[in-house]
Design an enzyme around this catalytic site. Sequence first.
Site, PDB file in Angstrom:
ATOM      1  N   GLU A  40      19.726  23.550-119.894  1.00 31.42           N
ATOM      2  CA  GLU A  40      18.340  23.139-118.822  1.00 31.42           C
ATOM      3  C   GLU A  40      17.600  23.945-118.166  1.00 31.42           C
ATOM      4  O   GLU A  40      17.967  24.801-117.355  1.00 31.42           O
ATOM      5  CB  GLU A  40      19.238  23.040-118.205  1.00 31.42           C
ATOM      6  N   ASP A  42      23.952  24.733-118.538  1.00 34.25           N
ATOM      7  CA  ASP A  42      23.129  24.227-117.650  1.00 34.25           C
ATOM      8  C   ASP A  42      22.586  25.422-116.756  1.00 34.25           C
ATOM      9  O   ASP A  42      22.527  26.300-116.652  1.00 34.25           O
ATOM     10  CB  ASP A  42      24.796  23.845-116.833  1.00 34.25           C
ATOM     11  N   ASP A  70      28.801  21.087-121.175  1.00 31.39           N
ATOM     12  CA  ASP A  70      27.682  21.711-120.411  1.00 31.39           C
ATOM     13  C   ASP A  70      28.630  22.874-120.198  1.00 31.39           C
ATOM     14  O   ASP A  70      29.804  22.804-119.902  1.00 31.39           O
ATOM     15  CB  ASP A  70      27.969  20.681-119.092  1.00 31.39           C
TER      16      ASP A  70
HETATM   17  C1  GLC Z   1      22.175  20.965-113.754  1.00 33.78           C
HETATM   18  C2  GLC Z   1      23.071  20.055-112.918  1.00 33.78           C
HETATM   19  C3  GLC Z   1      23.204  19.850-111.645  1.00 33.78           C
HETATM   20  C4  GLC Z   1      23.806  20.626-111.282  1.00 33.78           C
HETATM   21  C5  GLC Z   1      23.401  21.586-110.833  1.00 33.78           C
HETATM   22  C6  GLC Z   1      23.938  23.123-110.663  1.00 33.78           C
HETATM   23  O1  GLC Z   1      21.087  20.842-112.132  1.00 33.78           O
HETATM   24  O2  GLC Z   1      22.477  18.977-114.340  1.00 33.78           O
HETATM   25  O3  GLC Z   1      24.084  17.787-112.038  1.00 33.78           O
HETATM   26  O4  GLC Z   1      24.116  20.344-110.080  1.00 33.78           O
HETATM   27  O5  GLC Z   1      22.708  21.941-111.953  1.00 33.78           O
HETATM   28  O6  GLC Z   1      25.158  23.372-111.752  1.00 33.78           O
END
Ligand code: GLC
Length: 578
Positions: free
Chosen positions: A280, A222, A116
């Site tokens: 993401e 992320d 990640d």
């Molecule tokens: C993403 C992650 C989440 C986290 C956020 C901030 O959405 O999946 O778990 O809180 O980013 O890094």
Amino acid sequence: MVGISVYNEIKTKRFEVSMEKKWWQQSVGYQIYPRSFYDSNNDGIGDLKGIIQKLDYIEKLGVNLIWICPFYRSPMDDNGYDVSDFYDVDPLFGTLDDAKELIQQAHSKNIKVILDLVMNQTSDEHPWFIESRKDKTNEKRDWYIWQDGKLDENNELHPPTNWASFFEGSCWNYDERTNQYYMKIFSDKMPDLNWENTQLRQAMKAMAKWWLDLGVDGFRIDAVAHLAKDLSFEDSTMKEDHLGYAQDWGKFSNRDRLFDYLAEFHDDVLQHYGCVTVGEVGGGANINDAVRYAGYQSKGFNMVFNFDHCWHKPARDDMGKTVGELSVDVVGLKQTLSRWINDSKDNVWIPHYWLNHDHPRVMSHYGDPTNHFKASGKMLGMILLTLPGTPFIYNGEEIGMTNVDYTSVDDYRDVWVRNFVKDAKSRMSNEQILRHLQRTSRDNARTPMQWDDSLYAGFSKHIPHQKVVGNYKEINVKKQVDDPTSIFSMYQSMIQLRLHSKYSDVLIYGDYTLLYQDHPQLFVFTRYNNNHKLMVVANFSSKHVDFLQDINKDSIVVNNYTEISETLRPYQCVIVEV
Ligand code: GLC
Ligand code: CA
């Protein structure tokens, strides 16, 4: 003439680019939440050695790619997404040598490893931020986003803008030291980085390279949609929420400038490695955004996760309801999935998943753990593993783990929950809050993995960092791993079917058509190429449903019940060759 030949050249190239087959298209991913996977040294927290010890299990399941959530050094305000050192492993999880060993051992089993990559923010305890907040002229000042507050007519100070944070309240936090605010779209302890700063971009590229050189096979990136912000810092005109902030995510999501940063990242880092990258890119992003991020022609990533299919059960604001009181909007769900599949065809490769560490457990959310545990768990796996794109399984999904059964808000751990409860107390009863959390909280997916029926579900011998779900005696790996009728065995055989059978090509690269589009219970689709045509017929409900098409018993490839008739049983799912 010239025009035409140029056109042909472009067309051919496009065809070649999009048809070139990649290893990550032929993968099934497995996401591991290290904190809750397996605790090797019995301190109550899962760790990297724990993952190493469970690699045989992962191999047995049959996946060939793992994505591990953050294990960098972190104060753990947001379970590791608040990084204080990108180049080291947090002592809770082990050492850098453990990470190297994990990568090596996974590789020896032909399992790729992706990490990640957290690029939007750091912890406020990261040395860069410690420097940045010291004074306005510090050389790291500009690595974060600092702005003056606004004074109202009563001389009271307010944040620079009325923009909301994803974790409740303002997206700004006041810092006394320099009398300015820093931006933080998640928690107060997670200041956002300023990607406009060239040195910061160099530092992030160097960090990513360092991990790739260490042997990782790529990244899940992320919160990447938020790297670029609206630098005009003007108030949003959107309606403000009950706390007085506008949830105007467009102020820091999917902005044009972001794609310049990504192109640079691609040119300077990614293109030099045969790695895979999954961004993401959550709510609000559409297929055009996905193409910009990860299109076959774009300089970005290989895929992006979207969230559109995740909330076809309850709307998030359906406050006091329990899971059982709300039914799944099957039509909406299959149309959302199909829209992404159809619109992405020829343009961008998409991943699929039912849940990750930010969502409730799919068994509770879209399945029926109380009445049809096995059938619904298996059906979900059969659908996931027959859709086009790269499937990702979230740890515990393969045994049908459920949402939590907590009876006190104190059992929850998530920073978002803490912020939510603080504020919700004035608007909701304790009972309503609990029901809401039980259905929607991110902690649902973050409970310890249920390995067996011993104390703490075999996750640890020490009391775990978060309560185990009470059903671990019935739902656990030990019970399922050698039972051919278990959910685990279904996931295992579906992975085999997808990756290592005569149907692999059609399941990975075949076309897709949704049938019975408006049927309120049935989810039916076909996958086909020149050699095979498979039809997946799922009764996505706890009712018996008539399926009026003839199913030839000899053509059944997979069935989650032992028999088949014109009336499909609750959550019955069959895959037939037609
Ligand atoms: C993403 C992650 C989440 C986290 C956020 C901030 O959405 O999946 O778990 O809180 O980013 O890094
Ligand atoms: Ca441990």
